[in-house]
Design a protein around this motif. Structure first.
Motif, PDB file in Angstrom:
ATOM      1  N   ASN A  14      59.694  38.450  45.598  1.00 41.47           N
ATOM      2  CA  ASN A  14      59.232  39.400  46.613  1.00 41.47           C
ATOM      3  C   ASN A  14      59.411  38.760  47.986  1.00 41.47           C
ATOM      4  O   ASN A  14      58.699  37.822  48.344  1.00 41.47           O
ATOM      5  CB  ASN A  14      57.755  39.755  46.372  1.00 41.47           C
ATOM      6  N   SER A  15      60.376  39.252  48.757  1.00 44.65           N
ATOM      7  CA  SER A  15      60.707  38.637  50.046  1.00 44.65           C
ATOM      8  C   SER A  15      59.622  38.823  51.095  1.00 44.65           C
ATOM      9  O   SER A  15      59.660  38.161  52.142  1.00 44.65           O
ATOM     10  CB  SER A  15      62.028  39.204  50.570  1.00 44.65           C
ATOM     11  N   THR A  16      58.665  39.713  50.857  1.00 40.88           N
ATOM     12  CA  THR A  16      57.594  39.923  51.839  1.00 40.88           C
ATOM     13  C   THR A  16      56.400  39.014  51.588  1.00 40.88           C
ATOM     14  O   THR A  16      55.421  39.084  52.330  1.00 40.88           O
ATOM     15  CB  THR A  16      57.124  41.393  51.804  1.00 40.88           C
ATOM     16  N   GLU A  17      56.486  38.158  50.574  1.00 37.77           N
ATOM     17  CA  GLU A  17      55.381  37.256  50.259  1.00 37.77           C
ATOM     18  C   GLU A  17      55.872  35.823  50.414  1.00 37.77           C
ATOM     19  O   GLU A  17      56.889  35.428  49.842  1.00 37.77           O
ATOM     20  CB  GLU A  17      54.912  37.516  48.823  1.00 37.77           C
ATOM     21  N   THR A  18      55.172  35.028  51.219  1.00 36.10           N
ATOM     22  CA  THR A  18      55.642  33.693  51.583  1.00 36.10           C
ATOM     23  C   THR A  18      55.816  32.785  50.375  1.00 36.10           C
ATOM     24  O   THR A  18      56.850  32.130  50.214  1.00 36.10           O
ATOM     25  CB  THR A  18      54.662  33.047  52.582  1.00 36.10           C
ATOM     26  N   ASN A  19      54.813  32.717  49.505  1.00 38.24           N
ATOM     27  CA  ASN A  19      54.890  31.825  48.350  1.00 38.24           C
ATOM     28  C   ASN A  19      56.007  32.238  47.395  1.00 38.24           C
ATOM     29  O   ASN A  19      56.685  31.395  46.804  1.00 38.24           O
ATOM     30  CB  ASN A  19      53.548  31.806  47.606  1.00 38.24           C
ATOM     31  N   SER A  20      56.221  33.546  47.258  1.00 32.14           N
ATOM     32  CA  SER A  20      57.289  34.028  46.392  1.00 32.14           C
ATOM     33  C   SER A  20      58.651  33.621  46.957  1.00 32.14           C
ATOM     34  O   SER A  20      59.535  33.175  46.214  1.00 32.14           O
ATOM     35  CB  SER A  20      57.204  35.551  46.249  1.00 32.14           C
TER      36      SER A  20
END
Length: 392
Positions: free
Chosen positions: A131-137
């Protein structure tokens, strides 16, 4: 000289006696520092994963060699079956899990047997969902891709590149800092200098003309040349103070703007010689800018009209200032340092990049002073013209 100093004292008294004008001069510097610092902190928090967080990838059919590489990279691997893939992908979309890696059955054997030169079948494909909108992902995805690249290289490795060479980049922190600052600061400096000069010059020339105080000065025994020179010198000095404060706030906030780049961007790489050269460039440039703006504003009847009249000059300055962002070496031909505005931009770029010539900087400063003197002569002629000074 006595009359010129009198005009300068009058301008200084008008400026320092107006608290609103002082605040308007200092406010941009404060806002630049606060906004740049806030932007840098926000971007750093956005792109930097939580240090306490352990990146976790959910994988099916992951070969043992890749599993070992993942553990070495600090990535936790959770083994799942093919029937759990869709649930994990839904959790990733909901920002509850980091990454899902799907290997085809017998991936390792297929990868080892695959020969791109003779095979007519497509290569074994690994699916990586994140998920590109989540930093850890995003961070975990980058680690997984690097691991897969490393494994791919190991399958048909004939040589290494920079293996066990931790310091292959020989650029010093001074080189990196100078390169970045020289690309950005000349354009910012020219914008700051022009903005400060414009506000002060319009109020000093057109503002007094609109209020009628300039007409009072013109009927005194004061020579018109003394009035022109006094106003230009005082406005250049005040503009220098404004530009200096704004430039300092920008330099101090650059590391914060670069999202924690204070480890690689060092604004303390410049010595006394660089600051002396920079001060000379700024002062001579301000003389030229103030003179040009004063000439344009002297034709206007109101401050509003003058503001519109100097806009083309502002666009020209901004257009020339952009040339400093192109990077590369500054021009070696001294002829380039006789061009107004362009010579100032290139001289600033040379100083900030620590790649400058004292002769070229001297030519730039002298040419700016010569142009300013010619402009002061033209402004004197305008002060002598009743059609220009008293037109309605």
């Amino acid at each position: 000289m006595k009359n010129i100093l009198t005009v300068m004292k009058k301008e200084f008294a008008r400026f320092f006696g107006d608290k609103r004008m002082i605040m308007m001069t200092l406010l941009p510097a404060v806002l630049i520092y606060v906004v740049y610092s806030f932007m840098g902190t926000a971007v750093k928090n956005l792109i930097t994963p939580d240090e306490q967080y352990v990146p976790t990838a959910y994988a099916t059919n992951m070969p043992h060699p890749i599993l070992e590489l993942a553990r070495s990279a600090g990535v936790s691997i959770v083994d799942i079956g093919m029937d759990e893939v869709e649930n994990v992908k839904s959790s990733i979309a909901a920002k509850e899990k980091d990454v899902c890696v799907v290997f085809p059955p017998d991936f390792e054997a297929k990868a080892l047997a695959y020969d791109v030169r003779v095979s007519t079948e497509p290569a074994p494909n690994v699916e990586v969902f994140f998920n590109s909108t989540e930093t850890n992902s995003t961070d975990t995805y980058g680690r997984i891709i690097a691991i897969l690249d490393e494994y791919q290289d190991s399958l048909a490795k004939s040589f290494d590149v920079n293996k066990d060479v931790p310091n292959a980049d020989l650029a010093t922190i001074e080189d990196v800092s100078a390169g970045f600052i020289s690309m950005l600061m000349p354009m910012l400096m020219m914008i700051f200098l022009y903005s400060g000069s414009m506000g002060l010059a319009l109020e000093s020339i057109t503002g007094e003309k609109e209020r009628g105080t300039l007409a009072t000065l013109l009927v005194t025994p004061l020579k018109r040349s003394e009035l022109a020179i006094g106003k230009i010198l005082s406005l250049a000095t005040l503009s220098f103070m404004s530009g200096l404060v704004t430039a300092l706030s920008t330099i101090l906030s650059l590391p914060k703007l670069m999202s924690g780049a204070d480890e690689i961007i060092d604004a303390g790489i410049y010595g006394g010689a660089e600051y002396v050269f920079l001060a000379a460039i700024i002062l001579s440039t301000l003389l030229l800018l103030v003179t040009a703006i004063s000439i344009v504003s002297a034709f206007a009847k109101t401050v509003k009209e003058a503001s519109a009249a100097v806009m083309p000059l502002m666009f020209l300055v901004m257009l020339v200032s952009v040339t400093g962002m192109f990077g590369g070496a500054t021009p070696a031909d001294p002829g380039y340092y006789l061009l107004p505005i362009y010579s100032s931009v290139q001289s600033m770029s040379g100083v900030f990049s620590l790649n400058y010539s004292g002769l070229n900087i001297a030519l730039s400063c002298l040419s700016n002073i010569v142009y300013a003197c010619a402009g002061a002569f033209a402004l004197t002629k305008m002060f002598n013209s009743e059609k220009v000074m008293f037109s309605r």
